[in-house]
Enzyme design. Structure first.
Site, PDB file in Angstrom:
ATOM      1  N   ASP A 179      -6.218 -17.599  -8.648  1.00  0.00           N
ATOM      2  CA  ASP A 179      -5.797 -16.206  -8.750  1.00  0.00           C
ATOM      3  C   ASP A 179      -4.303 -16.216  -8.470  1.00  0.00           C
ATOM      4  OD1 ASP A 179      -5.059 -13.529  -8.184  1.00  0.00           O
ATOM      5  OD2 ASP A 179      -7.129 -13.012  -7.710  1.00  0.00           O
ATOM      6  N   HIS A 180      -3.480 -16.015  -9.513  1.00  0.00           N
ATOM      7  CA  HIS A 180      -2.046 -16.238  -9.344  1.00  0.00           C
ATOM      8  C   HIS A 180      -1.406 -15.272  -8.358  1.00  0.00           C
ATOM      9  CE1 HIS A 180      -1.807 -13.124 -12.532  1.00  0.00           C
ATOM     10  NE2 HIS A 180      -0.629 -12.854 -12.017  1.00  0.00           N
ATOM     11  N   HIS A 242      -7.585  -9.532  -8.379  1.00  0.00           N
ATOM     12  CA  HIS A 242      -6.272  -9.456  -7.740  1.00  0.00           C
ATOM     13  C   HIS A 242      -6.217  -8.445  -6.598  1.00  0.00           C
ATOM     14  CE1 HIS A 242      -5.071 -11.974 -10.960  1.00  0.00           C
ATOM     15  NE2 HIS A 242      -4.835 -11.033 -11.857  1.00  0.00           N
TER      16      HIS A 242
END
Length: 492
Positions: A179-180, A242
């Site tokens: 999950d960036h 996110h």
């Protein structure tokens, strides 16, 4: 130990071009890749090695944070790459891939420690993992890691099925769900910011905090992702992953890096009650900077009459001794008035019960993007005898800070799972979101419209007004600073 062989499925895709190759190049510049290091780029397009290397070099020139590209260093990096035309669904092709990888590793004297990165459609995750294992690409007695890009399923059932399929081929400790947002510097620094500053640790609790606001707003619409986005919507595309990861990072206790406990403590919202705690919206025609913007239903590729949400706001309460009674307001939306990801701790006004008018609050604002900074708004007596807000600001030099994918790729190569989404967190997030999905599907939550280029539906303001609060926008959070300090985030 760093994996020395990087195998990328989906190497001709947009993510590889915009993020992965620039990130690997920057790691190479910083001396953070092992030497030697082999990259195998797999895709369906008819490239040969030299054609693909030029494709990767152009991606680096356009998207690396190092603005002035060094052609000699780019050339040296792309020579690490070998391209292979591959159909990830063809089991027979994996034997040939294994032979190519093993030959290259013998030439370079590499031990066979491999990282497989799956930048492909999610329906291919399980089959690719199975083919990697069955073909012997995942070597026995060597390090093997599998990195998975979101989406991690479409709902709780499909997420569980995906995890079960991956576990048939890889042990849990070798699966990295990326999950960036967890790679962004300010998100990673949240724990150290609190742990290293006892004054913050002392006040970040329900004793002093009135509410917490987590915002991720985008100015862009669906662009080229209409087909995917119209199926996913903001709840699946942003909120389940996110936004809930940001919630866990924000609310976790500084001494214990256990985000799962925060998600476990979130009070569930029954689908029958979703309309009282959640607002959903879809952007209509609007404007920005004097230019007209199309509404969602007029975007190319959107199904006529679609009821897909492009905006979600929710009030989340935690059954947690530190945060019990403090509402966490979370919102994300497309075609908003500004691009911003931020976390705001809104403190209580100690004089609120004794004075009339608006409370005079302190704010701690963590700006995640686009301008990474920490702002602490305080109140001082002004010349007229009243309280005047001033700000302490700590900011970073953006060009010197590694980007999210640099940090996460290095962590994956190193075998450090700290800033990856763990399966139990993913499962808990889907479990929490599932009633909202059902409520949306059954139209139990109204779909409001908001003008493109605005701050979202007005009903989202009412969500906070019920408890005497309001959303804090950029202009509310950025008074002219009296004191400003600059700090450069150390690259890892």
């Amino acid at each position: 130990m760093l994996a020395s062989t990087f195998v990328l499925f989906g190497a001709t895709g947009d993510l590889a071009k915009r993020k992965l190759f620039p990130a690997l190049y920057n790691l190479d510049l910083d001396g953070k890749l092992p030497e030697p290091f082999a990259v195998f780029a797999l895709g369906r397009k008819p490239f040969d090695d030299e054609m693909f290397r030029e494709h990767a070099a152009e991606a680096i020139r356009r998207f690396s944070r190092r603005g002035n590209a060094d052609e000699e260093k780019i050339s040296r990096f792309v020579k690490r790459i070998k391209y292979q035309i591959a159909d990830a669904t063809d089991a027979a092709g994996y034997a040939g891939l294994r032979e190519t990888v093993e030959k290259r590793e013998r030439e370079l004297g590499l031990p066979g420690d491999r990282l497989f990165y799956l930048s492909v459609a999610p329906e291919h995750f399980g089959p690719i993992a199975s083919h990697i294992r069955a073909s012997g690409l995942a070597k026995e007695n060597a390090l093997t890691r599998l990195v998975i890009e979101k989406p991690f399923g479409r709902d709780l059932a499909t997420a569980r099925a995906l995890n079960a399929a991956l576990l048939e081929s890889f042990p849990a400790e070798d699966i990295y769900y990326i999950d960036h947002y967890l790679g962004k510097p300010m998100v990673q620094n949240l724990q150290s910011l609190i742990a290293a500053n006892p004054v913050l640790k002392a006040v970040l609790s329900n004793k002093y905090v009135a509410n917490v606001q987590i915002t991720a707003s985008e100015t862009v619409g669906v662009e080229s992702r209409a087909g995917y986005y119209d199926e996913a919507g903001a709840l699946r595309d942003m909120f389940q992953n996110h936004m809930l990861q940001l919630l866990m990072m924000t609310a976790r206790h500084s001494e214990i890096f256990d985000k799962r406990r925060i998600m476990e403590s979130a009070y569930p919202i029954a689908k029958e009650a979703a309309g009282s705690h959640v607002v959903r919206g879809q952007y209509a025609a609007g404007s920005a900077d004097g230019k007209p913007l199309a509404g969602y239903l007029d975007e190319p590729g959107i199904v006529p009459g679609s009821r897909t949400e492009t905006y979600v706001a929710a009030r989340v309460m935690l059954d947690d001794p530190i945060w019990r009674g403090v509402p966490f307001y979370i919102r994300t939306g497309k075609r908003m008035s500004e691009k911003s990801t931020r976390i705001v701790f809104v403190f209580k006004d100690p004089l609120e019960a004794h004075i009339q008018g608006e409370p005079v609050r302190n704010y701690l604002t963590i700006r995640v993007q686009p301008d990474e900074s920490v702002d602490f708004r305080l109140n001082l007596h002004g010349m007229d005898g009243g309280l005047e807000p001033v700000s302490l600001r700590f900011s970073t030099r953006k060009e010197e800070v590694p980007e999210a994918y640099e940090r996460l790729l290095h962590d994956a190569l190193s075998g450090d799972p700290t800033f990856f989404a763990h399966w139990d967190e993913i499962e808990l997030a889907w479990k929490w979101v599932q009633p909202l999905q059902e409520a949306f599907a059954e139209n139990r939550v109204p779909l409001y419209t908001y003008p493109a280029g605005s701050r979202g539906p007005k009903e989202a303001e009412e969500l906070l007004a019920e408890q005497g609060f309001s959303w804090l926008e950029q202009e509310d959070l950025a008074p002219e600073p009296r004191v400003e300090a600059e700090a450069v985030a150390a690259g890892r």
